[in-house]
Design an enzyme around this catalytic site. Sequence first.
Site, PDB file in Angstrom:
ATOM      1  N   ASP A  14      -1.336  10.006  -0.858  1.00  0.00           N
ATOM      2  CA  ASP A  14      -0.063   9.350  -0.564  1.00  0.00           C
ATOM      3  C   ASP A  14       0.963  10.009  -1.477  1.00  0.00           C
ATOM      4  O   ASP A  14       0.988   9.750  -2.685  1.00  0.00           O
ATOM      5  CB  ASP A  14      -0.179   7.847  -0.848  1.00  0.00           C
ATOM      6  CG  ASP A  14       1.165   7.115  -0.784  1.00  0.00           C
ATOM      7  OD1 ASP A  14       2.186   7.735  -0.417  1.00  0.00           O
ATOM      8  OD2 ASP A  14       1.189   5.914  -1.104  1.00  0.00           O
ATOM      9  N   LYS A  76      10.943  13.658  -2.770  1.00  0.00           N
ATOM     10  CA  LYS A  76      10.579  13.483  -1.357  1.00  0.00           C
ATOM     11  C   LYS A  76      11.811  13.370  -0.459  1.00  0.00           C
ATOM     12  O   LYS A  76      11.794  13.789   0.694  1.00  0.00           O
ATOM     13  CB  LYS A  76       9.718  12.221  -1.229  1.00  0.00           C
ATOM     14  CG  LYS A  76       9.093  12.003   0.138  1.00  0.00           C
ATOM     15  CD  LYS A  76       8.145  10.817   0.050  1.00  0.00           C
ATOM     16  CE  LYS A  76       7.514  10.487   1.387  1.00  0.00           C
ATOM     17  NZ  LYS A  76       6.557   9.354   1.247  1.00  0.00           N
ATOM     18  N   GLU A 175       2.409   7.235   7.378  1.00  0.00           N
ATOM     19  CA  GLU A 175       2.087   6.207   6.379  1.00  0.00           C
ATOM     20  C   GLU A 175       1.706   4.866   7.014  1.00  0.00           C
ATOM     21  O   GLU A 175       0.700   4.255   6.609  1.00  0.00           O
ATOM     22  CB  GLU A 175       3.257   6.037   5.398  1.00  0.00           C
ATOM     23  CG  GLU A 175       3.359   7.234   4.442  1.00  0.00           C
ATOM     24  CD  GLU A 175       4.703   7.351   3.727  1.00  0.00           C
ATOM     25  OE1 GLU A 175       5.500   6.391   3.793  1.00  0.00           O
ATOM     26  OE2 GLU A 175       4.957   8.397   3.120  1.00  0.00           O
ATOM     27  N   ASP A 199       7.070  -1.737   4.670  1.00  0.00           N
ATOM     28  CA  ASP A 199       6.817  -0.943   3.463  1.00  0.00           C
ATOM     29  C   ASP A 199       8.048  -0.931   2.564  1.00  0.00           C
ATOM     30  O   ASP A 199       9.019  -0.230   2.833  1.00  0.00           O
ATOM     31  CB  ASP A 199       6.441   0.487   3.898  1.00  0.00           C
ATOM     32  CG  ASP A 199       6.147   1.415   2.713  1.00  0.00           C
ATOM     33  OD1 ASP A 199       6.407   1.030   1.556  1.00  0.00           O
ATOM     34  OD2 ASP A 199       5.665   2.535   2.957  1.00  0.00           O
TER      35      ASP A 199
HETATM   36  P1  ADP Z   1       6.956   4.422  -3.166  1.00  0.00           P
HETATM   37  O1  ADP Z   1       6.238   4.236  -1.869  1.00  0.00           O
HETATM   38  O2  ADP Z   1       8.434   4.480  -3.017  1.00  0.00           O
HETATM   39  O3  ADP Z   1       6.418   5.569  -3.949  1.00  0.00           O
HETATM   40  P2  ADP Z   1       5.577   2.137  -4.402  1.00  0.00           P
HETATM   41  O4  ADP Z   1       4.943   1.586  -3.197  1.00  0.00           O
HETATM   42  O5  ADP Z   1       4.677   2.735  -5.415  1.00  0.00           O
HETATM   43  O6  ADP Z   1       6.780   3.102  -4.059  1.00  0.00           O
HETATM   44  O7  ADP Z   1       6.400   0.923  -5.064  1.00  0.00           O
HETATM   45  C1  ADP Z   1       7.060   1.082  -6.278  1.00  0.00           C
HETATM   46  C2  ADP Z   1       7.907  -0.140  -6.546  1.00  0.00           C
HETATM   47  O8  ADP Z   1       7.096  -1.321  -6.570  1.00  0.00           O
HETATM   48  C3  ADP Z   1       8.632  -0.072  -7.866  1.00  0.00           C
HETATM   49  O9  ADP Z   1       9.959  -0.537  -7.708  1.00  0.00           O
HETATM   50  C4  ADP Z   1       7.844  -1.059  -8.724  1.00  0.00           C
HETATM   51  O10 ADP Z   1       8.633  -1.621  -9.749  1.00  0.00           O
HETATM   52  C5  ADP Z   1       7.476  -2.094  -7.703  1.00  0.00           C
HETATM   53  N1  ADP Z   1       6.356  -2.952  -8.118  1.00  0.00           N
HETATM   54  C6  ADP Z   1       5.121  -2.584  -8.536  1.00  0.00           C
HETATM   55  N2  ADP Z   1       4.376  -3.664  -8.836  1.00  0.00           N
HETATM   56  C7  ADP Z   1       5.156  -4.757  -8.602  1.00  0.00           C
HETATM   57  C8  ADP Z   1       4.967  -6.176  -8.747  1.00  0.00           C
HETATM   58  N3  ADP Z   1       3.816  -6.689  -9.190  1.00  0.00           N
HETATM   59  N4  ADP Z   1       6.008  -6.991  -8.417  1.00  0.00           N
HETATM   60  C9  ADP Z   1       7.171  -6.480  -7.981  1.00  0.00           C
HETATM   61  N5  ADP Z   1       7.411  -5.167  -7.838  1.00  0.00           N
HETATM   62  C10 ADP Z   1       6.414  -4.311  -8.148  1.00  0.00           C
HETATM   63 MG    MG Z   2       4.999   4.467  -0.355  1.00  0.00          MG
END
Ligand code: ADP
Ligand code: MG
Length: 631
Positions: A14, A76, A175, A199
């Site tokens: 991913d 990205k 995705e 998402d």
């Molecule tokens: P991306 O797909 O954009 O790479 P992610 O799916 O990894 O992103 O999500 C990252 C986001 O999720 C960040 O803003 C992070 O702060 C938030 N995040 C991670 N864990 C939690 C949680 N327990 N509660 C709220 N937000 C969270």
């Molecule tokens: Mg993602």
Amino acid sequence: MNVPAPTEVIVGIDLGTTNSLVAWQDQRGPRVLPDAEGRPILPSVVRLAADAPPTVGHAARAHAVEHPQDTIASVKRLMGRDFAELRALAERLPFALVEGSRGMACVAAHGRTFAPEEISAMILSALRQQAEAALGQPVRKAVVTVPAYFDDAQRQATRDAGRLAGIEVVRILNEPTAAALAYGIGQHAPQPETIVVYDLGGGTFDVSVLNVVPGAAEGDDASGMNDAGDLFQVLATAGDTSLGGDDLDRLVMERIEAAAAEQFGGAVSLTPSVRQTLRHAAEQAKIALSHADTVPVAIEFGGGRGLELVISRAELESMAAPLIERTLACCRRALSDAGIAADAVDRIVLVGGMTRMPGVREAVGRFFGRVPYSALDPEQVVAMGAAVQAAVLAGRRRDLLLLDVIPLSLGIETVGGAVAKLIMRNSAVPARAVEMFSTSVDGQVNVLIHVVQGERELVADCRSLGRFDLRGIPPMPAGVPQIEVEFVVDVNGILDVSAVERRSGRRAAIQVAPSHGLARDEVDRMERESFAHARDDMRIHRVIDLVVNASLDIKWIGDALQRVRSDLDPAYAADLDGRIASLRNAVEAARRDPVAANADVLAEAKQALDVASVRLHEIAIARSLREMPAR
Ligand code: ADP
Ligand code: MG
């Protein structure tokens, strides 16, 4: 495409805007491969230092704010895009964006330009090394996921990034399709289903409406199918490329800055390192509030100016409300583009770290009128789905369970570490069960619901699936609260457990994927053990029941004895004291070592006290009647 050799390693990647992960599927199912420190997630951040190799991941992210010009985050967004398309974005970026060859957007740092593919390749290399270290073998091939809306140029750029990292991208997978694959969606459906994948990540929001046609695809069609040949069609996508967790972090930062301005009398100027600290603290507070009701925040602004404040979940949710509303507007648009009503959607899958936020889950559940899938870690589910697809392409059989029946019994922990089974093994899916429980301690206001799976009688010998608290029960005597626990298993084997205290209406719930990572041989082992241990388990279960009931006897009889001791013949009172003491000794010994405890000895001591206390109860009741106020 040629058919790969059966033992070949193909991982699932991913490659996210904020975070990236690599996963692999073996006999136990898909799992994320962590780095040497055990961290599953690699921040998609690269620092291009002037005179050193680039830094990738946690270290680069930790100092991003201090090195704005050469730290590249969210690359990205730049993949396969023309510079001309990104002019508006370029103005907001802390690093320099320039026009490269063929009009493509490129990053400039330290007097040279980097194509977005090169920077993505640095992230992919780091993931490849992480996977190689975890698996102990070379990794040269991967399935890499991209958003459903990525066009050909963006997909090609992703393939090229792989090549630069020494990885052959054997398939580009959408995705949302990956997320559905991780949940095994498609395999069990008797007819086509409509799936919405919601998402919400760090910087972007995507919603996709998919149509899954079980067994519709033939041969090795690239459009997205799983081992059962299910076809995943993307009916519509919508989203917002500048809407995500970062926006909420920014609002929390503003909240903290406002508190600082109030306390220190005027706006505080922030050095880059304080700004970095603030950013980190804001995100950590947001994450903590996904499970806590309040979180303390302490920030040192320099010059001896320390700020301490408490942020509540209610406050965070009101900051998040407009952002969540914007995601729902996108959902409305996607549904209308797909020509589908919200209540015609069969399943909703949550993806992205931000969907851990209870407010987001509730809003999505309310919008679609059903509980969304959240049993798998929403940050890992896309990588896990990529690994599922990778295993199929690698020619490894998917020896996981096809869930037409529940392979192992499902239940909850009761007092003393015993298991109350709600759904028995071999029940057909979908399945549902409801049972009433109560409290074991007077005035208990919280109840921990621990969901377990297995055939054994004791929690310690079963597999823990998850736990949650039912909080805010009004104080009542033990045994009075009526806690209704409901188990619902749907056709994909996803288990929703909810608990409601009927007098107060307090409720709480959890969702888990009980079949996840359970291979046939593991189920067989657990079943064999349960037969082998059946006799022992029953004996221990009896000891635990006796301990619980005997403890209640000791308490109630002891209390009554204190109240009416003055009415009793001293010899009788002494006899009761002696019996209570010997039962207490037996209980304590059994608590220390339930396996070695003798249930018969315990039962006899309990019985002796019960019989001897009959007269005590009569005297206690007579006394209560006497003391009742006259009417
Ligand atoms: P991306 O797909 O954009 O790479 P992610 O799916 O990894 O992103 O999500 C990252 C986001 O999720 C960040 O803003 C992070 O702060 C938030 N995040 C991670 N864990 C939690 C949680 N327990 N509660 C709220 N937000 C969270
Ligand atoms: Mg993602």
